[in-house]
Design a protein around this motif. Structure first.
Motif, PDB file in Angstrom:
ATOM      1  N   ASN A 204     -10.775   0.082  -6.040  1.00 33.37           N
ATOM      2  CA  ASN A 204     -10.149  -1.234  -6.214  1.00 33.37           C
ATOM      3  C   ASN A 204     -10.710  -2.001  -7.397  1.00 33.37           C
TER       4      ASN A 204
ATOM      5  N   MET B  97      -6.151   1.166  -7.415  1.00 30.94           N
ATOM      6  CA  MET B  97      -5.306  -0.036  -7.374  1.00 30.94           C
ATOM      7  C   MET B  97      -5.998  -1.190  -8.103  1.00 30.94           C
TER       8      MET B  97
ATOM      9  N   LEU C 276      -5.508  -6.981   1.463  1.00 33.79           N
ATOM     10  CA  LEU C 276      -5.023  -5.835   0.681  1.00 33.79           C
ATOM     11  C   LEU C 276      -6.201  -4.987   0.182  1.00 33.79           C
TER      12      LEU C 276
ATOM     13  N   ARG D  85      -8.548   3.096   3.059  1.00 34.82           N
ATOM     14  CA  ARG D  85      -7.828   4.329   2.724  1.00 34.82           C
ATOM     15  C   ARG D  85      -8.528   5.111   1.619  1.00 34.82           C
TER      16      ARG D  85
ATOM     17  N   GLN E 241      -7.810  -3.119   3.251  1.00 35.59           N
ATOM     18  CA  GLN E 241      -7.004  -1.992   3.743  1.00 35.59           C
ATOM     19  C   GLN E 241      -6.985  -0.855   2.725  1.00 35.59           C
ATOM     20  N   SER E 242      -6.962  -1.209   1.448  1.00 38.60           N
ATOM     21  CA  SER E 242      -6.981  -0.195   0.399  1.00 38.60           C
ATOM     22  C   SER E 242      -8.305   0.568   0.445  1.00 38.60           C
ATOM     23  N   LYS E 243      -9.379  -0.176   0.622  1.00 42.07           N
ATOM     24  CA  LYS E 243     -10.709   0.450   0.686  1.00 42.07           C
ATOM     25  C   LYS E 243     -10.797   1.382   1.894  1.00 42.07           C
TER      26      LYS E 243
ATOM     27  N   LEU F 286       0.822  -1.219   0.000  1.00 48.18           N
ATOM     28  CA  LEU F 286       0.000   0.000   0.000  1.00 48.18           C
ATOM     29  C   LEU F 286       0.854   1.266   0.000  1.00 48.18           C
TER      30      LEU F 286
ATOM     31  N   VAL G 183       1.499   1.755  -3.527  1.00 49.69           N
ATOM     32  CA  VAL G 183       0.268   2.138  -4.239  1.00 49.69           C
ATOM     33  C   VAL G 183      -0.097   3.598  -3.950  1.00 49.69           C
ATOM     34  N   GLU G 184       0.089   4.009  -2.700  1.00 45.66           N
ATOM     35  CA  GLU G 184      -0.334   5.361  -2.288  1.00 45.66           C
ATOM     36  C   GLU G 184       0.495   6.475  -2.929  1.00 45.66           C
TER      37      GLU G 184
ATOM     38  N   LEU H  54      -9.347   4.098  -1.488  1.00 43.81           N
ATOM     39  CA  LEU H  54      -8.903   3.880  -2.869  1.00 43.81           C
ATOM     40  C   LEU H  54      -9.939   3.086  -3.666  1.00 43.81           C
TER      41      LEU H  54
ATOM     42  N   ARG I 132      -1.546   8.498  -5.327  1.00 43.04           N
ATOM     43  CA  ARG I 132      -2.909   8.829  -4.889  1.00 43.04           C
ATOM     44  C   ARG I 132      -3.464  10.065  -5.611  1.00 43.04           C
TER      45      ARG I 132
END
Ligand code: SF4
Ligand code: SF4
Ligand code: SF4
Length: 300
Positions: free
Chosen positions: A156, A128, A145, A152, A148-150, A111, A114-115, A154, A118
């Motif tokens: 998906n 992502m 993954l 934040r 946790q991405s959601k 992440l 990935v960030e 993001l 942003r």
């Protein structure tokens, strides 16, 4: 929690909407004859050899505890059976001719990478994408993954062959904005022949995913001589017509990079063509499908 990752590619424009970072996971239950990412298929790290960079200096021979490398005046052989993917030769090579495909990474490490983009995701509607291989082979890591991405905020996407237990898709659905769903072959026998599995479960899962309201993009690799016949293209259009939440159809033309990559991991790809697909052919396929459906059809 750690996953086995073989690449993270930033600034991707072909793995879902907007600008995206694509995380490639190792492991796949299929063996597509044309596989574009053959280094993804094994669930273990693999040694990747870029022969054009090798100067036959011999540093890897000295570094390898298993004596896998053997050099002659003009040749460099690697014993893949003995190789334990320890990476000693990779660090020893002065020319970056050796790489290890497959690194254990934590969810937070992925992440962090990935960030980095942003701001671009916000501007472009990107985010992502988890790809592979088949991300569901590392289901627990993939689920974590995505979650946790959601958290934040993001967007998906997950690219999947559809060949996994439906319960797994049910568990991740709230954290997936769009499923990038591979449709490789409509004929079950040909599907089995060219991918190693039949498509019954794949089709059932697709309809279940659609029924639960999740958006999907159909990703259709079209391989000249294997599945570019009109009856298959017609089936793609028909299938799209049956899905309520489909966003788009992507036509993914064959390219021979997978064949080249196979050689770099000491394997041989069953589909041996060296030819890139001509644009006119791709446009013809897109047009053929496009007039048979109201779903947008694009090159993927
Ligand atoms: S990865 Fe390790 S075992 Fe494999 S060839 Fe290199 S040094 Fe030898
Ligand atoms: S260390 Fe690198 S450049 Fe030297 S022989 Fe091995 S692969 Fe080739
Ligand atoms: S599903 Fe994808 S990664 Fe797996 S073998 Fe087929 S093309 Fe390769």
């Amino acid at each position: 929690m750690k996953g086995l990752i073989f690449a993270i590619e930033r600034c991707s424009l072909h793995d879902g909407p907007g600008l995206r970072t694509t995380v490639f996971l190792k492991g796949c239950p299929l063996h597509c004859h044309w596989c574009h990412n053959p280094e993804s298929q094994s669930s273990y790290p693999e040694l990747y050899f870029l022969h054009e960079k090798c100067t036959l200096c011999g540093a890897c021979v000295k570094a390898c505890p298993k004596k896998c490398h053997s050099l002659s005046v003009s040749n460099h052989d690697i014993n893949r059976v003995l190789c334990a993917a320890c990476g000693c030769c990779v660090s020893a090579c002065p020319n970056s001719a050796l790489e290890l495909k497959g690194n254990q990474m934590d969810v937070w490490e992925v992440l962090e990478e990935v960030e980095k983009d942003r701001d671009f995701y916000v501007e472009s509607g990107g985010g992502m994408t988890i790809s592979g291989g088949e991300p569901m082979m590392q289901y627990e890591f993939t689920a974590e993954l995505l979650a946790q991405s959601k958290k934040r905020g993001l967007h998906n996407c997950i690219e999947t062959s559809g060949f996994a237990p439906m319960e797994r898709y049910l568990k991740i659905r709230d954290d997936v904005d769009i499923f990038l769903y591979d449709i490789k072959e409509s004929d079950p026998k040909r599907h089995l022949k060219y991918t190693g599995v039949d498509n019954r479960q794949i089709m059932e899962n697709l309809f279940e995913i659609d029924k639960m309201g999740s958006k999907s993009i159909l990703r259709c690799p079209i391989i000249p001589g294997l599945n570019d016949r009109e009856s298959h293209l017609e089936e793609i259009a028909k299938l799209a017509g049956k899905l309520k939440n489909i966003v788009e159809i992507n036509v993914m033309p064959y390219h021979p990079m997978g064949k080249a990559k196979s050689g770099r991991i000491g394997k041989k790809q069953p589909h041996e063509s060296n030819d890139f697909t001509e644009n006119e052919k791709v446009e013809k396929w897109i047009g053929f499908i496009g007039v048979r459906t109201t779903v947008p059809v694009k090159k993927g």
